[in-house]
Design an enzyme around this catalytic site. Structure first.
Site, PDB file in Angstrom:
ATOM      1  CE1 TYR A 130      -2.889   3.172   0.604  1.00  0.00           C
ATOM      2  CE2 TYR A 130      -1.295   3.700   2.506  1.00  0.00           C
ATOM      3  CZ  TYR A 130      -2.288   3.968   1.491  1.00  0.00           C
ATOM      4  OH  TYR A 130      -2.870   5.263   1.574  1.00  0.00           O
ATOM      5  CG  HIS A 183      -4.068   1.608   3.856  1.00  0.00           C
ATOM      6  ND1 HIS A 183      -5.034   0.648   2.968  1.00  0.00           N
ATOM      7  CD2 HIS A 183      -4.484   2.734   3.468  1.00  0.00           C
ATOM      8  CE1 HIS A 183      -5.636   1.408   2.283  1.00  0.00           C
ATOM      9  NE2 HIS A 183      -5.464   2.707   2.933  1.00  0.00           N
TER      10      HIS A 183
HETATM   11 MG    MG Z   1      -4.975   5.979   5.553  1.00  0.00          MG
END
Ligand code: MG
Length: 435
Positions: A185, A241
């Site tokens: 991510y 995340h």
């Molecule tokens: Mg975030």
């Protein structure tokens, strides 16, 4: 024998805008949805038109993974519900819309409501000839401090991007580095972002698998290098995340303590809120949380019990400015600061709404920056300005932002097999993991 008289009220409510004795009220004439993707990211903006010629408001209803569901909710349910109501009654309209579906909340209905709600605040500011932040009590600060994303395929690339941001005046930098061979991510670069490649569109289905253990090892090395190379003055941020199992996230929080992060974001998934007390006992790292929250039952306990340091709601996902300003005020009582979610999948209208809160709430912490492209600025005249690492309002009445519908129409939603949705992210054995 007396006749049975039906005394039930007429189901057609006459002139609802006169309910509170304001005969001169301006009413909602129409509610329209504008879909546009100037940077390839699907944005949804609601335009509330009024009975006053030329008076309208804009609101952000961007749920970029399911934008057409929001469009349908506005067009098929809210439009007829709202036409004829007074634009003055923002709170009343919010409450009425919220419960009119009986089963309420969730990102689709909250975003639909947000589009209307933010537009009504924009209209109220225009009527009052004041910026929205003035309606909220006026400025607490000149501008909102921003953090920007420095991402890269390796540590050297993150350093280069961080240095470029610092040279542009940013004093807060989020650092994310790719785990080699792993679908990480936040590792897409500013170049990707400027070219309009969001993370979801950047990754294709079937891309590399996710290796959480390698991620847990590389992030402390990243911040060790960043502190050594970039010094003590710059503030660093990082976003997990929700990519780790809870105990691994707690371990990472401990490993990152020597590097004095401004905050560590989304250590857990919303489903794992119960781990926050344990994290608090194990680490003093400041925690930011909230972009996936859609319901007050998710975020009120975290603020009330002082389990987080920054509340990081995506304001359209909880229903717009009306609930967000209440949440900001509530958080102030617990010395929890705001860090409203502000990536590329918040429209510039949403960024202007964030800024109205940032400027007026005393417990503002930091604002996530999106580096607006020239295309976005053309489609959204009056877009807030980024200068010296801060976001500045133009001080025009309302939110101070417009949309050029002709130009917006030049950027339809891109053709993509996932239509805005996230691709599968999987562990090496094929198990689905959170995005
Ligand atoms: Mg975030």
């Amino acid at each position: 024998m007396t006749d049975i008289v039906n005394t039930a009220p007429d189901p057609v409510v006459p002139a609802p805008w006169a309910r509170f004795g304001d005969d001169a009220a301006i009413a909602i004439r129409d509610v329209r949805v504008i879909c546009t993707a100037p940077d390839g990211i699907r944005l949804v903006v609601v335009k509330v038109e009024t009975t006053e010629p030329g008076l309208f408001g804009l609101g952000c209803a961007t749920f970029t993974q399911r934008p057409l569901a929001v469009k349908t909710a506005v067009e098929e349910y809210l439009r007829s519900f709202l036409i004829g109501r007074s634009v003055h009654d923002i709170e009343d309209i919010w409450q009425a819309v919220f419960v009119s579906s009986y089963w309420r909340g969730g990102p689709v209905l909250n975003n639909a409501l947000s589009g209307v709600d933010i537009a009504l605040w924009d209209i109220k500011g225009k009527i009052a000839k004041l910026p929205v932040y003035q309606l909220f009590g006026g400025k607490c600060r000149e501008a909102a401090s921003l953090y920007a994303h420095a991402s890269g395929g390796d540590i050297d690339a993150v350093e280069e991007n961080a240095r470029a941001l610092m040279a542009d005046g940013f004093r807060h930098v989020r650092c994310q580095v790719a785990v080699p061979g792993s679908a990480t991510y936040g590792a897409h670069t500013n170049q990707d972002r400027r070219a309009g490649r969001s993370y979801a569109t950047h990754l294709q289905p079937g891309d590399a698998r996710w290796n959480p253990a390698a991620y847990g090892r590389i992030v402390p090395r990243l911040f060790d290098a960043m502190r050594q190379r970039l010094g003590e003055e710059v503030e660093f941020l990082h976003d997990i995340h929700e990519r780790l199992h809870p105990m691994s996230a707690i371990r990472l929080a401990q490993d990152l303590e020597p590097y004095r992060l401004f905050f560590l974001e989304d250590p857990f998934a919303p489903e794992d809120n119960g781990y926050f007390p344990l994290l608090r006992q194990q680490s003093s790292i400041p925690i930011a949380m909230g972009e996936l929250f859609v319901n007050q039952a998710e975020y009120v306990p975290l603020v009330r019990d002082r389990l987080i340091d920054f509340i990081r709601i995506h304001i359209s996902d909880i229903g717009g400015l009306t609930p967000a300003r209440k949440l900001g005020a509530f958080a102030e009582f617990f010395n929890v600061r705001t860090a409203w979610h502000g990536p590329g999948d918040v429209s510039p209208v949403g960024h202007a709404a964030n800024l109205a809160l940032d400027l007026s709430q005393p417990n503002f912490g930091i604002q996530e920056a999106h580096l607006f492209s020239d295309r976005l600025r053309e489609v959204f005249p009056g877009c807030p300005e980024i200068r010296d690492g801060s976001l500045w309002s133009n001080d025009h009445p309302g939110l101070g932002i417009d949309i050029d519908e002709e130009k917006a129409a030049r950027y339809p939603f891109p053709e993509h097999p996932l239509n805005g949705g996230w691709p599968d992210i999987r562990l090496r054995d094929g198990t689905i993991v959170r995005p």
